[in-house]
Design a protein around this motif. Structure first.
Motif, PDB file in Angstrom:
ATOM      1  N   SER A  87       0.834  -0.688   0.401  1.00 19.09           N
ATOM      2  CA  SER A  87      -0.133  -0.074   0.559  1.00 19.09           C
ATOM      3  C   SER A  87       0.614   0.852   0.499  1.00 19.09           C
ATOM      4  N   ALA A  88       2.062   1.436   0.688  1.00 19.11           N
ATOM      5  CA  ALA A  88       3.029   2.362   0.902  1.00 19.11           C
ATOM      6  C   ALA A  88       3.806   2.564  -0.290  1.00 19.11           C
ATOM      7  N   LYS A  89       3.451   1.350  -1.261  1.00 18.12           N
ATOM      8  CA  LYS A  89       4.609   1.555  -2.400  1.00 18.12           C
ATOM      9  C   LYS A  89       3.397   1.619  -3.752  1.00 18.12           C
ATOM     10  N   VAL A  90       2.298   1.436  -4.140  1.00 24.51           N
ATOM     11  CA  VAL A  90       1.586   0.864  -4.298  1.00 24.51           C
ATOM     12  C   VAL A  90       0.156   1.865  -4.319  1.00 24.51           C
ATOM     13  N   GLY A  91       0.010   2.070  -3.474  1.00 27.77           N
ATOM     14  CA  GLY A  91      -1.199   2.847  -3.094  1.00 27.77           C
ATOM     15  C   GLY A  91      -2.211   1.711  -2.482  1.00 27.77           C
ATOM     16  N   GLU A  92      -3.562   1.954  -1.708  1.00 29.37           N
ATOM     17  CA  GLU A  92      -4.546   1.052  -1.002  1.00 29.37           C
ATOM     18  C   GLU A  92      -5.162   0.808  -2.098  1.00 29.37           C
ATOM     19  N   ALA A  93      -6.013   1.021  -3.632  1.00 31.64           N
ATOM     20  CA  ALA A  93      -7.071   0.851  -4.075  1.00 31.64           C
ATOM     21  C   ALA A  93      -6.286  -0.317  -4.663  1.00 31.64           C
ATOM     22  N   GLU A  94      -4.831  -0.435  -4.961  1.00 34.04           N
ATOM     23  CA  GLU A  94      -4.089  -1.937  -5.779  1.00 34.04           C
ATOM     24  C   GLU A  94      -3.707  -2.859  -4.412  1.00 34.04           C
ATOM     25  N   ALA A  95      -3.199  -2.789  -3.904  1.00 35.80           N
ATOM     26  CA  ALA A  95      -3.018  -3.604  -2.321  1.00 35.80           C
ATOM     27  C   ALA A  95      -4.071  -3.818  -2.310  1.00 35.80           C
ATOM     28  N   ALA A  96      -5.485  -3.399  -2.259  1.00 35.15           N
ATOM     29  CA  ALA A  96      -7.116  -3.747  -1.971  1.00 35.15           C
ATOM     30  C   ALA A  96      -7.064  -5.963  -2.302  1.00 35.15           C
ATOM     31  N   ILE A  97      -6.313  -5.907  -3.618  1.00 32.25           N
ATOM     32  CA  ILE A  97      -6.756  -7.026  -3.549  1.00 32.25           C
ATOM     33  C   ILE A  97      -5.927  -8.580  -2.937  1.00 32.25           C
ATOM     34  N   PHE A  98      -5.058  -7.846  -1.716  1.00 33.96           N
ATOM     35  CA  PHE A  98      -5.683  -8.933  -0.632  1.00 33.96           C
ATOM     36  C   PHE A  98      -7.081  -9.020  -0.329  1.00 33.96           C
ATOM     37  N   ASP A  99      -7.267  -8.187   0.023  1.00 30.14           N
ATOM     38  CA  ASP A  99      -8.475  -8.299   0.846  1.00 30.14           C
ATOM     39  C   ASP A  99      -9.845  -9.746   0.840  1.00 30.14           C
ATOM     40  N   ALA A 100      -9.344 -10.188  -0.907  1.00 28.55           N
ATOM     41  CA  ALA A 100     -10.295 -11.561  -0.759  1.00 28.55           C
ATOM     42  C   ALA A 100      -9.298 -12.611  -0.229  1.00 28.55           C
ATOM     43  N   HIS A 101      -7.649 -12.205  -0.474  1.00 29.93           N
ATOM     44  CA  HIS A 101      -7.242 -12.868   1.205  1.00 29.93           C
ATOM     45  C   HIS A 101      -7.531 -13.640   2.408  1.00 29.93           C
ATOM     46  N   ILE A 102      -8.054 -12.164   3.631  1.00 30.66           N
ATOM     47  CA  ILE A 102      -8.400 -11.701   4.440  1.00 30.66           C
ATOM     48  C   ILE A 102     -10.063 -13.348   4.514  1.00 30.66           C
ATOM     49  N   LEU A 103     -10.763 -12.994   2.753  1.00 31.72           N
ATOM     50  CA  LEU A 103     -12.007 -12.980   3.212  1.00 31.72           C
ATOM     51  C   LEU A 103     -12.127 -14.777   3.436  1.00 31.72           C
ATOM     52  N   VAL A 104     -11.502 -15.191   2.171  1.00 33.27           N
ATOM     53  CA  VAL A 104     -10.882 -16.949   2.533  1.00 33.27           C
ATOM     54  C   VAL A 104     -10.414 -17.237   3.877  1.00 33.27           C
ATOM     55  N   LEU A 105      -9.377 -16.236   4.261  1.00 30.09           N
ATOM     56  CA  LEU A 105      -8.537 -17.047   5.716  1.00 30.09           C
ATOM     57  C   LEU A 105      -9.948 -16.878   7.043  1.00 30.09           C
ATOM     58  N   GLU A 106     -10.633 -16.416   7.116  1.00 33.67           N
ATOM     59  CA  GLU A 106     -11.462 -15.742   7.986  1.00 33.67           C
ATOM     60  C   GLU A 106     -12.997 -16.812   7.610  1.00 33.67           C
ATOM     61  N   ASP A 107     -13.514 -17.264   6.436  1.00 32.80           N
ATOM     62  CA  ASP A 107     -14.296 -18.225   5.989  1.00 32.80           C
ATOM     63  C   ASP A 107     -14.912 -18.996   6.987  1.00 32.80           C
ATOM     64  N   VAL A 108     -16.035 -18.716   7.366  1.00 35.97           N
ATOM     65  CA  VAL A 108     -16.471 -19.259   8.561  1.00 35.97           C
ATOM     66  C   VAL A 108     -16.886 -21.001   8.544  1.00 35.97           C
ATOM     67  N   ALA A 109     -17.441 -21.032   6.485  1.00 35.10           N
ATOM     68  CA  ALA A 109     -17.478 -22.544   6.772  1.00 35.10           C
ATOM     69  C   ALA A 109     -16.430 -22.824   6.653  1.00 35.10           C
ATOM     70  N   VAL A 110     -15.057 -22.433   6.317  1.00 33.97           N
ATOM     71  CA  VAL A 110     -13.787 -23.780   6.341  1.00 33.97           C
ATOM     72  C   VAL A 110     -13.485 -23.839   7.880  1.00 33.97           C
ATOM     73  N   MET A 111     -13.754 -23.044   8.732  1.00 34.35           N
ATOM     74  CA  MET A 111     -13.439 -23.004  10.255  1.00 34.35           C
ATOM     75  C   MET A 111     -14.105 -24.046  10.848  1.00 34.35           C
ATOM     76  N   GLN A 112     -15.798 -23.771  10.378  1.00 35.07           N
ATOM     77  CA  GLN A 112     -16.756 -24.933  11.355  1.00 35.07           C
ATOM     78  C   GLN A 112     -16.335 -26.460  10.264  1.00 35.07           C
ATOM     79  N   GLU A 113     -16.127 -26.200   9.725  1.00 32.03           N
ATOM     80  CA  GLU A 113     -15.754 -27.863   8.828  1.00 32.03           C
ATOM     81  C   GLU A 113     -14.735 -28.569   9.100  1.00 32.03           C
ATOM     82  N   THR A 114     -13.597 -27.595   9.454  1.00 31.21           N
ATOM     83  CA  THR A 114     -12.139 -28.067   9.529  1.00 31.21           C
ATOM     84  C   THR A 114     -12.267 -28.612  11.384  1.00 31.21           C
ATOM     85  N   LEU A 115     -12.924 -27.782  12.109  1.00 30.47           N
ATOM     86  CA  LEU A 115     -13.331 -28.046  13.388  1.00 30.47           C
ATOM     87  C   LEU A 115     -14.082 -29.186  13.710  1.00 30.47           C
TER      88      LEU A 115
END
Length: 605
Positions: A87-115
């Protein structure tokens, strides 16, 4: 010879370090980031981590769950650190593509099925997690939906990171033990940037990707030449092979001959000469040949980006200060004093030039730890974010408004409201601004009482009511990136529908013209802070529509300023009239390219 780093295989040639050991081979791909690079190849092959399976005793289950939670938290921390760094190098808009990774990481269905699997089968937690992830991926592959298939890459990328944490796989930066190299991969993922010292990347070459892929966006922002669409490139190239990457024409040359290197040296020199020609415009006023004034401004995410760099120093101000990056780096909601210092520093660094501060554009797809109060959403891009969040959390909003107002005592600061969809949101925001002003007056705090208020037009409902909104603000700023996505219902970073993202679509052209006309009729300036402002093909058209302020990445300032200084406003106006009469996107694109060529032909011969 092979080596492995954090789930990545590095394939080395037997002749590593020897140049010219084979015949020259040219392969045509697609250019997504301009530039020319020549150097040794470094091939990255993603390796599937081998996940062990064994039973866990009941007494050890609590510790196993803690191990899983720690792996998730570390993955989250690593992703956010990478996002913050970029973000510091390219700007927040471009770096926001990593938000999709956070959504996958915190996916409730994945967590629940794993446990659930862990509780029933008693297998080790990484095996359960891997099994669940593979189940989801297999299910996604059977669904005939482009967007779902696009998310498979995110699941694979995130799961590799989590499994690597649980398996104790250490990450090493490529740049820590190499000279600058050309990175070659079947699909260089955004997270792979964490493996690489960005200063050691000469160029990137991949098999997969498109003009709007994540890697393409980041490459352009970092100024790294990038060519995609080279079939089986990771098999055709070995680490140590000498490569030449032509990011202007989308060409990869393996084992380039001396003659080829000489040709591209001339091409690179010509491009550098053109850049020097563009830079000649920097010391001069931003005025067209027939006297029409305009402004070329920069987008920033922190005060430090207002540097002494010639292009930055010669710009006409800061057209967009993305404040959400400051919030993310802070790790929570910063207090008023911390925000005030950041905005004040930006105002001082601008030395009297305007600084447009966009209020918090966080929430929805930016699902960060400091947004735990926000529920997960099915469609976050159209969800609870930006002004919607701020108006519901007045204490947070007021603290930011007070900080911006206080900073206005140190320079020409303006406020910009994002994601506005109705006049009600503007009116509610203005009431809070007046409240903040009243509080500061009572406290004896100085601020600019005539501080200007702007509204971002990036939602179709705002575009259609731009005349109503323009009557309630001092300037309009068009966020073309989101506006085009919403108008055309196209995710611009989804490779499978990227061909439908057309800035030259007649709907886009007509909407832009309508919004600008509404601003002009209200007697206020119209600004553009999306990617189109930095597009040399589009800039003259925007000028002809009546746009007077263009805000962009610093690296685009010299080219756009040079171009607009050579285009008479009357010619730009005629261009606008002609383009509005065209009915096909291809016709519009062709006409704009011809105009651009004719405008610069005699200056760049």
């Amino acid at each position: 010879m092979k080596s492995e780093i954090s789930g990545v295989k590095l394939r080395f040639s037997k002749n590593m370090g020897e140049s010219g050991s084979g015949a020259e081979v040219e392969i045509k791909g697609f250019s997504v980031s301009k530039g020319i690079a020549h150097g040794e190849a470094f091939v990255l092959l993603h390796k599937e981590l081998e996940t062990p399976v064994y039973e866990i005793r009941d007494s050890d289950k609590p510790a196993e769950i803690k191990r899983f939670e720690a792996a998730i938290l570390k993955a989250r921390k690593d992703i956010l650190e990478l996002k913050s760094e970029l973000s510091a190098k390219v700007g927040e808009a471009e770096a926001a593509i990593f938000d999709a990774h956070i959504l996958v990481l915190e996916d409730v269905a994945v967590m629940q099925e794993t446990l659930s699997m862990f509780g029933e089968k008693n297998y080790n937690i990484e095996y359960c997690y891997s099994s669940v992830i593979n189940k989801f991926i297999a299910a996604f592959e059977r669904i005939d939906d482009p967007y779902i298939k696009e998310r498979i890459a995110d699941f694979k990328d995130v799961s590799r990171r989590v499994l690597g944490n649980m398996l104790g796989v250490q990450t090493a930066k490529i740049g820590a033990f190499s000279d600058p190299l050309v990175l070659v991969s079947s699909d260089f993922a955004p997270a792979d940037f964490s493996l690489v010292d960005k200063s050691k990347i000469l160029a990137i070459v991949t098999e997969k990707g498109s003009q709007t892929s994540h890697t393409a966006i980041l490459s352009r922002s970092l100024g790294i030449p990038c060519v995609v669409g080279i079939p089986e490139v990771a098999e055709k190239v070995s680490s140590g092979d000498m490569l030449l990457v032509d990011g202007y024409n989308g060409m990869l040359v393996i084992n380039p001959s001396e003659r080829t290197l000489s040709h591209y040296t001339e091409l690179e020199s010509a491009q550098k000469e053109i850049a020097l020609v563009y830079a000649t415009s920097l010391p001069y006023p931003s005025v067209t040949p027939d006297g029409r004034a305009f402004s070329v401004e920069i987008n920033i995410s922190s005060p430090e980006e207002i540097s002494e760099d010639s292009a930055v120093a010669a710009c006409d101000g800061v057209g967009l200060f993305r404040t959400e990056n400051f919030f993310m780096e802070f790790g929570g909601f910063p207090d008023e004093e911390s925000q005030f210092k950041a905005y004040r520093d930006a105002a001082l660094a601008a030395r009297g030039k305007p600084v447009v501060v966009r209020t918090l554009d966080l929430g929805g797809d930016k699902n960060l730890s400091l947004m735990k109060a926000v529920n997960k959403e099915e469609n976050p891009f159209m969800g609870y974010r930006a002004i919607r969040f701020c108006l519901d959390h007045k204490d947070i909003f007021l603290a930011q408004l007070r900080a911006i107002l206080r900073a206005s005592a140190y320079g020409k600061v303006k406020i910009l409201l994002p994601m506005i969809s109705s006049i009600r949101e503007v009116e509610k925001s203005k009431l809070l601004i007046e409240q903040a002003k009243g509080e500061l007056e009572k406290e004896g705090q100085p601020f600019d009482k005539n501080l200007e208020l702007g509204v971002m037009i990036e939602v179709p409902s705002a575009a259609l009511t731009a005349d109503v909104i323009a009557a309630e603000c001092d300037f309009i700023s068009i966020g073309t990136n989101d506006l085009i996505q919403y108008l055309l219902a196209v995710d611009r970073v989804n490779d499978l529908v990227a061909n439908l993202y057309e800035p030259t679509h007649t709907a886009v052209i007509r909407t832009l013209d309508m919004v600008v006309a509404s601003a002009l009729k209200a007697g206020i300036p119209a600004c553009v802070c999306g990617e189109l402002a930095a597009d040399p093909i589009f800039a003259p058209l925007l000028l002809g529509m009546g746009v007077t302020e263009f805000s962009m990445s610093p690296k685009s300032v010299s080219e756009i300023k040079f171009l607009l200084r050579k285009v008479p406003y009357e010619k730009a106006r005629a261009l606008r009239d002609e383009v509005l009469g065209l009915k096909r996107s291809r016709q519009i694109a062709s006409y704009l390219r011809s105009f651009h060529y004719e405008a610069l032909e005699r200056f760049l011969k």
